[in-house]
Every structure is written in structure tokens, then in C-alpha cells.
Design a protein around this motif. Structure first.
Motif, PDB file in Angstrom:
ATOM      1  N   PRO A 162      -6.600 -11.174   1.399  1.00 34.05           N
ATOM      2  CA  PRO A 162      -5.333 -11.090   0.657  1.00 34.05           C
ATOM      3  C   PRO A 162      -5.025  -9.631   0.327  1.00 34.05           C
ATOM      4  CG  PRO A 162      -6.811 -12.745  -0.299  1.00 34.05           C
ATOM      5  CD  PRO A 162      -7.628 -11.918   0.648  1.00 34.05           C
ATOM      6  N   LEU A 163      -3.772  -9.245   0.426  1.00 35.03           N
ATOM      7  CA  LEU A 163      -3.364  -7.858   0.242  1.00 35.03           C
ATOM      8  C   LEU A 163      -2.417  -7.695  -0.937  1.00 35.03           C
ATOM      9  CD1 LEU A 163      -2.556  -6.905   3.951  1.00 35.03           C
ATOM     10  CD2 LEU A 163      -4.646  -6.374   2.684  1.00 35.03           C
ATOM     11  N   MET A 164      -2.368  -6.470  -1.454  1.00 34.07           N
ATOM     12  CA  MET A 164      -1.374  -6.064  -2.443  1.00 34.07           C
ATOM     13  C   MET A 164      -0.538  -4.953  -1.823  1.00 34.07           C
ATOM     14  SD  MET A 164      -2.003  -4.012  -6.037  1.00 34.07           S
ATOM     15  CE  MET A 164      -1.917  -2.377  -5.290  1.00 34.07           C
ATOM     16  N   VAL A 165       0.760  -4.970  -2.039  1.00 35.53           N
ATOM     17  CA  VAL A 165       1.600  -3.863  -1.582  1.00 35.53           C
ATOM     18  C   VAL A 165       1.326  -2.659  -2.482  1.00 35.53           C
ATOM     19  CG1 VAL A 165       3.956  -3.021  -1.253  1.00 35.53           C
ATOM     20  CG2 VAL A 165       3.380  -5.389  -0.659  1.00 35.53           C
ATOM     21  N   ARG A 166       0.887  -1.563  -1.883  1.00 36.69           N
ATOM     22  CA  ARG A 166       0.552  -0.361  -2.651  1.00 36.69           C
ATOM     23  C   ARG A 166       1.821   0.458  -2.844  1.00 36.69           C
ATOM     24  NH1 ARG A 166      -4.239   4.087  -1.460  1.00 36.69           N
ATOM     25  NH2 ARG A 166      -2.908   5.931  -1.345  1.00 36.69           N
ATOM     26  N   PRO A 167       2.137   0.845  -4.079  1.00 39.71           N
ATOM     27  CA  PRO A 167       3.412   1.520  -4.336  1.00 39.71           C
ATOM     28  C   PRO A 167       3.472   2.969  -3.884  1.00 39.71           C
ATOM     29  CG  PRO A 167       2.150   1.331  -6.363  1.00 39.71           C
ATOM     30  CD  PRO A 167       1.402   0.543  -5.325  1.00 39.71           C
ATOM     31  N   GLU A 168       2.319   3.566  -3.565  1.00 43.36           N
ATOM     32  CA  GLU A 168       2.302   4.986  -3.189  1.00 43.36           C
ATOM     33  C   GLU A 168       1.682   5.151  -1.802  1.00 43.36           C
ATOM     34  OE1 GLU A 168       1.063   7.775  -6.439  1.00 43.36           O
ATOM     35  OE2 GLU A 168       0.550   5.905  -7.456  1.00 43.36           O
ATOM     36  N   GLY A 169       2.099   6.210  -1.120  1.00 37.09           N
ATOM     37  CA  GLY A 169       1.501   6.559   0.147  1.00 37.09           C
ATOM     38  C   GLY A 169       0.288   7.444  -0.054  1.00 37.09           C
ATOM     39  N   ALA A 170       0.235   8.561   0.674  1.00 35.97           N
ATOM     40  CA  ALA A 170      -0.895   9.484   0.538  1.00 35.97           C
ATOM     41  C   ALA A 170      -0.871  10.124  -0.839  1.00 35.97           C
ATOM     42  CB  ALA A 170      -0.823  10.562   1.623  1.00 35.97           C
ATOM     43  N   VAL A 171      -2.043  10.218  -1.471  1.00 35.92           N
ATOM     44  CA  VAL A 171      -2.150  10.812  -2.796  1.00 35.92           C
ATOM     45  C   VAL A 171      -3.290  11.826  -2.836  1.00 35.92           C
ATOM     46  CG1 VAL A 171      -1.182   8.797  -3.964  1.00 35.92           C
ATOM     47  CG2 VAL A 171      -3.655   8.994  -3.696  1.00 35.92           C
ATOM     48  N   MET A 172      -3.181  12.754  -3.786  1.00 33.15           N
ATOM     49  CA  MET A 172      -4.184  13.782  -4.013  1.00 33.15           C
ATOM     50  C   MET A 172      -4.600  13.727  -5.482  1.00 33.15           C
ATOM     51  SD  MET A 172      -3.517  17.872  -3.616  1.00 33.15           S
ATOM     52  CE  MET A 172      -4.659  19.124  -4.216  1.00 33.15           C
TER      53      MET A 172
END
Length: 425
Positions: A412-422
């Protein structure tokens, strides 16, 4: 363990990042803290204690919601970043050498004074690292050395784009260390796609990299060089459904030619009308020229072209259904997308003896019985299907799938609100 990490792991800032990137399910913070800590431990064992500033970088995998094999012919797609990702613990160096120690693989060293394209490296992780540095240098961006340990939960061959997550991750590291983490997410995606096309030797479209780099759920229109990206919000869990991917166990090995044939055949149809891609050819012209096209490019190419047009229109239908909060209409489009990928695009299996994707789709269809939806996921041919499962039936679905394909095959997956992060420690 690195003192900076020990302190950072206890902060509210880290807990907030974990919640945003991976969700708030019970045990998530503990699981991610242990995972990030292992990266730091492995770094110190491989490179010694860091001497300067250190960072975490993360890039997500992606799930395709709609628009199966449309991006490479300038079509429309609907996709989302997910809470499976590739993470790096990184220290900047001043020796112009990149050293990457990925979990489960031998360390890779790249000297940034030698970044030419090497066909003998096609299909390797080395090509992705060299290529990212090379493309960014060609664009006039600053690059330099770093040391990194990397781990990933984006399982390979899943249709969740482990290679795109890795490419976006390396681009984010070089951006963060040497360009102030200022690059537009769309530009990072363009860099990553060029790496995969030129250095890795795979003629992919831009869907995977764009979804990983931008984050959230997005609809992307590739009609022009400056792809139009628009955020679309839909919380499936809040509406009572789990978005699942099922790894049916197919092998992506030796399938490069099968994947490459899809854009090639679609473009061969477009070429019959003097155009480069199908988006430049009206659907009616293709439908009215089937006899001529069959003789020129063959039945499969024509069927794949017809899939492109139908799928391109379905993306608009799915987006509209989400905006209207009309899940039955959305699920109907998902099912029709899956049928088209099976019958017209012909990506359920490449070899008649390997029909595990067909089995996964059919088992899901029988279990859901019209409640939810199921389809081919990603590139097709091997590996992964996608299903929308009512939350009150999720346990039963997982049990059914795992009885057929093995423990851990349903995620099961969750839609992640952010792309690449630092994250700076």
C-alpha cells in the motif's frame, strides 16, 4: 554514531520531515530513524567520521495513475510521488571525486574531469552518476566531489522508477552541495531524463523523472518542450481506498528492446504523416488510414498508436473525475486504461510463458468485483500491477495476493507531497 545525527534524530524538525515524507502510521518514525541511522553508521565505517557539514537527500519513487506510455510521444500523464524513496547521507569534498556506496552494491567512484559518454557503461549505475555530473556541467552548472552512502525502498523492477529516483537524487545532491539547491524541479527532471537517454542508453520519456522531482500528484502535458505541470489533489485513503502496487515477480532483465519498441513503433506511425510524434498527428488521420499503415508499419504499431490517442484522452477524464470527486468515474477510466494497455499497447507480457502480470490483474478483478480498479503499472511486460482497494477489504486483498505471489508482494502506498528534498543536519 555521528554526533550531529544523534542530535538531529531527536528534533521535532526530523519528526516533521518523516511525517511529511512517509506518513504517520504507527512505527513509521521509529522505522525511518533506524533506516537513516544505518546510513550514517555505514558512512562512518566506509569513509570515517565526517569532517565537514553533512546532509540527507531523498528522492521518491513514483506511481503512474494514468497515461501509460504516452509521455514519449508528447502526450499527457497523471502520476504521483510515493512514500518509497532513495535516501543518501552525504558529505561534500574538495577533491573532485564522487564516491557512492549504495546498499547491496560495490562502491562506485567517478572522477569529474572525465565525464564523456561511454557506451560500454550503458545500463549501469556508474553511467547514471557520471551522466548526471556530465549533463549538469554541460548546462553550465557547478559540480564537485562528494561521498555518499545510499539506501532505497523503491524496489527495482517495480514500475515505481528506481532509476529515476536515483537520477533525481544525484542531481539534487549536486544541486544542493554546489548550486544552493536552487534548481527548478522541472529542470532537475530534464537533467535526469537526458542522463537516462544519453548516458544510460534507455530511450525513456520524462514522466518518471518529473514525478519524482516535483512530488505530489501531478498531471503533466508534454505537448511542448516546456512541459506543463499541474498539481492535482486526491487523498485516496481519506475516501476509503488504498492505492496498492503488486509485485507479481516478473523479471525486467533483457527487456530493453521490448520497452524501446513502444516509442519507436508509435513514432513510426507518426512518420507516415511526416511528423515526429503522434501528438502532432490528429487521431482521425490515423483511424482513416489503417489499411495503409498496416502495410507500412504493421498491426502492432497501429494498435499502439490507437492506445496512445485513447489513453491521452483518458488522462483528461481522470483529472476531471478527481476534481469532481467522482471516484466511480475515475475507477472506470483506470480499468479501461488497464484493458487498453493489455489489448492495444500489449505490455502485459513479452513472453507467452511468463504471464504473471495477467494473473495479478485477473485475480484483482475477481476479488474487487467492480469495487475499486486494477491495471498494468508502469512500463509493463514484467513485475507490477496497480489496484485501488477499499480500506475495509485491504487485509483480505493483501492475503489473497500474497498467497499467489509471496509475502511482501503487495505494498500500500501514500502519495508523497514533496519531490526531492535536502536536509542539513
Amino acid at each position: 554514531m555521528n554526533g550531529q545525527w544523534t542530535a538531529y534524530a531527536k528534533t521535532e524538525a526530523f519528526a516533521s520531515r518523516v511525517a511529511a515524507l512517509y506518513g504517520t502510521a504507527e512505527g513509521t518514525l521509529e522505522t525511518q530513524t533506524a533506516r537513516y541511522g544505518k546510513l550514517v553508521d555505514r558512512f562512518e565505517k566506509r569513509f570515517g567520521a565526517p569532517k565537514g557539514d553533512v546532509y540527507f537527500f531523498s528522492a521518491p519513487g513514483r506511481t503512474e495513475i494514468g497515461g501509460n506510455h504516452t509521455d514519449h510521444n508528447n502526450g499527457r500523464v497523471l502520476a504521483a510521488a510515493v512514500n518509497l524513496d532513495t535516501v543518501a547521507f552525504v558529505e561534500k569534498t574538495d577533491d573532485d571525486v564522487i564516491v557512492v556506496d549504495s546498499e547491496g552494491f560495490p562502491p562506485i567512484t567517478v572522477e569529474i574531469d572525465a565525464l564523456e559518454v561511454c557506451p560500454q557503461h550503458f545500463g549501469t549505475t556508474l553511467a547514471l552518476i557520471r551522466g548526471t555530473a556530465g549533463v549538469m556541467r554541460q548546462m553550465g552548472l557547478t559540480i564537485g566531489g562528494f561521498k555518499a552512502t545510499i539506501s532505497s525502498t523503491v524496489f527495482r523492477g517495480s514500475g515505481l522508477s528506481s532509476s529515476a529516483a536515483f537520477e533525481v537524487l544525484i542531481a539534487a545532491i549536486l544541486d544542493g552541495l554546489y548550486n544552493g539547491f536552487t534548481l527548478d524541479a522541472k529542470l532537475r527532471a530534464v537533467i535526469s531524463q537526458k542522463v537516462e537517454n544519453v548516458y544510460f542508453g534507455k530511450p525513456s520519456g520524462l514522466l518518471d523523472q518529473m514525478s519524482s522531482s516535483v512530488g505530489g500528484m501531478v498531471t503533466i502535458d508534454f505537448e511542448t518542450a516546456d512541459a506543463k505541470v499541474e498539481a492535482i489533489h486526491c487523498d485516496f485513503a481519506a475516501k476509503g481506498y488504498a492505492l496498492c502496487v503488486v509485485n507479481t515477480g516478473g523479471d525486467h532483465g533483457d527487456l530493453t528492446d521490448d520497452y524501446a519498441a513502444i516509442p519507436s513503433e508509435m513514432k513510426a506511425v507518426a512518420a507516415q504523416f511526416g511528423k515526429k510524434v503522434l501528438r502532432e498527428v490528429p487521431k482521425e488521420q490515423v483511424e482513416q488510414s489503417v489499411g495503409k499503415l498496416r502495410a507500412a508499419v504493421g498491426d502492432r504499431a497501429v494498435l499502439r498508436a490507437l492506445h496512445f490517442y485513447d489513453e491521452n484522452e483518458r488522462v483528461l477524464e481522470q483529472v476531471q473525475a478527481i476534481r469532481e470527486d467522482n471516484l466511480p468515474r475515475f475507477f472506470d477510466a483506470v480499468n479501461r486504461s488497464g484493458d487498453s494497455s493489455w489489448k492495444l499497447l500489449q505490455t502485459v507480457y513479452a513472453r507467452p510463458a511468463e504471464e504473471q502480470m495477467a494473473m495479478g490483474i485477473e485475480l484483482s478483478r475477481r476479488f474487487l468485483a467492480g469495487e475499486g480498479a486494477q491495471r498494468v503499472h508502469g512500463g509493463g511486460f514484467a513485475g507490477t500491477i496497480q489496484a485501488y482497494v477499499p480500506m475495509n477489504r485491504l487485509a483480505g486483498y493483501v492475503a489473497m495476493i500474497e498467497s499467489a505471489f509471496g509475502k511482501g508482494s503487495c505494498t500500500p502506498l501514500m502519495v508523497r507531497p514533496e519531490g526531492a528534498v535536502m536536509m542539513k543536519l
